[in-house]
Write an enzyme that holds these catalytic residues in place. Structure first.
Site, PDB file in Angstrom:
ATOM      1  CD  GLU A   1      24.699  36.257  46.401  1.00 21.63           C
ATOM      2  OE1 GLU A   1      24.377  35.802  47.495  1.00 21.63           O
ATOM      3  OE2 GLU A   1      25.410  35.617  45.598  1.00 21.63           O
TER       4      GLU A   1
ATOM      5  N   GLY B   1      29.744  43.800  22.911  1.00 22.57           N
ATOM      6  CA  GLY B   1      29.694  44.312  24.284  1.00 22.57           C
ATOM      7  C   GLY B   1      29.963  43.257  25.348  1.00 22.57           C
TER       8      GLY B   1
ATOM      9  CB  VAL C   1      25.877  46.875  37.650  1.00 23.84           C
ATOM     10  CG1 VAL C   1      25.256  46.338  38.924  1.00 23.84           C
ATOM     11  CG2 VAL C   1      26.519  45.743  36.851  1.00 23.84           C
TER      12      VAL C   1
ATOM     13  CG  ASP D   1      35.817  39.227  36.538  1.00 21.67           C
ATOM     14  OD1 ASP D   1      35.295  40.270  36.964  1.00 21.67           O
ATOM     15  OD2 ASP D   1      35.195  38.157  36.391  1.00 21.67           O
TER      16      ASP D   1
ATOM     17  CE  LYS E   1      33.122  37.807  38.772  1.00 21.40           C
ATOM     18  NZ  LYS E   1      32.783  37.445  37.380  1.00 21.40           N
TER      19      LYS E   1
ATOM     20  N   GLY F   1      25.652  41.257  33.585  1.00 21.16           N
ATOM     21  CA  GLY F   1      24.522  41.900  32.937  1.00 21.16           C
ATOM     22  C   GLY F   1      23.777  42.813  33.892  1.00 21.16           C
TER      23      GLY F   1
ATOM     24  CD  GLU G   1      35.059  46.390  30.632  1.00 18.23           C
ATOM     25  OE1 GLU G   1      35.306  47.586  30.403  1.00 18.23           O
ATOM     26  OE2 GLU G   1      34.576  45.981  31.688  1.00 18.23           O
TER      27      GLU G   1
END
Lengths: 427, 427
Positions: free
Chosen positions: B129, B187, B14, B201, B205, B302, B190
């Site tokens: 964000e 990919g 990122v 994860d 969120k 991504g 992980e």
């Protein structure tokens, strides 16, 4: 606690919805946004509308001057629609130092330059999320979220009335005129449906959205526009056999060739997320050079969904001290360096009425080929339908001018076939 | 023109994406946003990553102190992930008067109260964000667009890895472990996939998104969490026969009973817009009391999509003078008055391995009925599969505790059936 006074101009569907949301959520906004938003005044010629909402008589203004001179009013919400007297009222409010929240797509599309200039001059806010696609958060997303992207394209289903009509035609196999009547009866279409079915409403919105996306004013006059009134149920049915849904699409593209903006019926593959946007739902599919694809989906109209967008703008305005304006040079005309594409590139669906089956496909293909159009798919009926043999051809991507020339040539050959429908296909 | 200096902490996927976007669009931002955004410094232990991006050596900081004391740096972008040292670095930056943009969901989920307090104290911006759902503009939408709504529910597919795995299992009929290996090779997952496949994860969120939606801190510890590692391909296949797609859903609800927040695999009807969100695409479906339904769809991860969210925050920060913080009382714990629902209401899919066909459905139904569970749909196989007769039951809405008791009772009856799978069904 900060107190903010609101005046609402117009208590039609959206104005009444906005009023109800503000009244019902007043304590909620005090608690969660730290601001006490109160409706101080309304302007509505049909006084009975105001009274039916329980608005006290002393809050019904006699004219716009009364609102402009009311020191309790900080934000003026314009939900009247149409250019006049909305424009005069909005300019008066801005010049009186009031911030403005509007749902008026025609006004904002045609006069954004003048409204924004006046807002800047008076250091007032000017908000218009509700002008495009009701409760779908597309304007804020373009301004404050995707603003780091070069927007490559946007494809939207941004008119609820036409999407309701096309969905019903597809579901029930009914004709345009039959479904229009039902839509009018249910309140999805107006008595005079022109603004919706001829694509004006979608074109106003596309002008606003593409100006924000492409960072230059895209005037309404540059938006190619074609409505749905000539859509034949037979084409919807053949489209289904080919795996397509028919939608009124608003398409904006920005490429090396220039900017193209167009509103027209189009077939779209069933696998595309937009193909499943049905009834009065709306959606905008945006492609940016970094974010890739984003789709925003929701209710594109209605009292409360559009009211939600207006109230979102009111709270933003009430909780922010300084305002940003459009992310483009908001002039009356497009930047002189802007190139507009008019010879659109697209795949096409053609329906031909052939006199007879023998040899037609070969002759038609040869005309298409002559104009550099290659065929992707064909449906040829085995028997006559209403005295003709339908021949359906889907082309690969080609240019609009080539298709027009090919259609003219096919129609001019005696005893071959007449082209009954030409519909763009969006992949 | 306003000049804004950026420092990037971490040049992984990122961070590198963000760097590339900023470099490539510098002139574009000058022209369209009136701000010159320059990357002044980066912090990355693997110096070769910085050099590979063409970053000059003098811009590679030795430590966070160097960035904090650099007067050219206005905004610090934290894209390191994990709690430490990210937390120490972010607090140091805020205390040095730098605004912070972060993509760090774990950090923001666990320490938003501390970060925000520090940002307020120093009058700095704090933007996140990119912490939730990559390029999908969900946080700005909740804060600045739907903020006039009482949010009733949100249902999201907010983890790309698990959605990729479940889509591939469904498309190819392959087992979880086979597809996980492919996802790792490509990919999408992980080497240690725990954070994704066990739902951590998504739970981070959901904690962030539901705190914003429901206007009270929803701590991570309150989020019920179940991963996808036990998903059996047979259940995906039976689900298909019943018209369902299996997704790892993040569900937040706010009703008179209280707030419920849960991450778990669930079947969802094919007609629901979320059912068609496939591969590494993500989407959040939000229902508000005014806006009705809104869905936001896009790339949830991504380099460039997440970079787009970060750069959107950078530009917002660079073009606004005063900052607003979260729209909730950002404490460490939930407001003491908040009631959390744990006995979830849901429809359920049960797969039972019966010893034999005769009488099983009737006996199982009677146990379900005793626990107030009514049956909506049944698939009973005619023959043994792997030595047992599979019996699939979909229930109407019922309470989790009832289902647990019924399952225990069915399992305890000798020679009846063993419950092999229990999966929630979301309508």
């Amino acid at each position: 606690m900060k107190k903010v006074g609101v005046a609402i101009l117009g208590l039609g569907v959206v104005g009444s919805g906005t009023y109800k949301i503000l009244i019902e959520h007043r304590e909620f906004y005090k608690k969660n946004h730290g601001v006490d938003i109160n409706v101080e005044s309304v302007l509505e010629l049909k006084t009975e509308r105001a009274l039916a909402l329980g608005i006290e008589e002393n809050k019904i203004a006699a004219n716009i001057a009364e609102i402009c001179s009311n020191p309790e009013v900080d934000i003026v919400v314009e939900v009247m629609g149409g250019v006049e007297p909305a424009k005069t009222f909005v300019l008066a409010a801005l010049n009186a130092g009031k911030s403005v929240v509007t749902s008026n797509k025609e006004l904002f599309c045609k006069y954004s330059h003048e409204l924004e200039k006046t807002a800047r001059k008076n250091k007032c806010g000017l908000f218009y999320e509700a002008s495009c696609v009701g409760g779908v958060p597309v304007i804020r997303t373009l301004i404050d979220n995707l603003q780091g992207n070069k927007i490559l394209s946007m494809t939207g289903i941004i008119n609820g009335t036409t999407n309701f009509i096309l969905t019903k035609m597809s579901d029930c196999g009914a004709s345009y005129s039959e479904v229009l009547k039902e839509a009018q009866r249910l309140g999805y279409a107006e008595a005079d449906p022109t603004a919706d079915v001829e694509g004006f409403d979608a074109a106003y919105k596309l002008s606003i959205l593409s100006s924000l996306s492409f960072h230059t004013k895209i005037p309404f006059s540059k938006v190619y526009r074609e409505g749905i009134t000539d859509i034949d149920i037979h084409d919807i049915n053949y489209g289904k056999r080919l795996g397509y849904a028919l939608k009124l699409l608003a398409v904006g593209k920005n490429s090396d060739s220039g900017i193209e903006v167009r509103v027209h019926p189009a077939f779209i593959k069933n696998s595309h997320p937009l193909a499943n946007v049905n009834d009065s739902y709306n959606a905008v599919y945006i492609t940016g050079d970094s974010v890739e694809d984003v789709m925003l989906y929701g209710r594109g109209a209605g009292a409360l969904p559009t009211g939600s967008a207006i109230v979102g703008d009111i709270i933003y305005c009430a909780t922010h001290d300084n305002f940003n304006y459009s992310t483009f040079n908001n002039t009356e005309k497009a930047d002189p360096s802007t190139k507009f594409v008019t010879n659109f590139e697209s795949a096409y669906y053609l329906r031909l009425d052939a006199k007879d089956k023998a040899g037609v496909l070969s002759k038609v293909s040869s005309v298409l080929s002559k104009h550099n159009i290659s065929v992707a798919e064909v449906i040829q009926e085995n028997r006559k339908v209403n005295g003709v043999v339908p021949l359906i051809i889907v082309t690969h991507e080609t240019f609009e001018k080539n298709v027009n020339k090919a259609v003219d040539e096919i129609n001019s050959v005696e005893n071959l076939a007449k082209v009954a429908s030409v519909i763009r296909v969006v992949s």
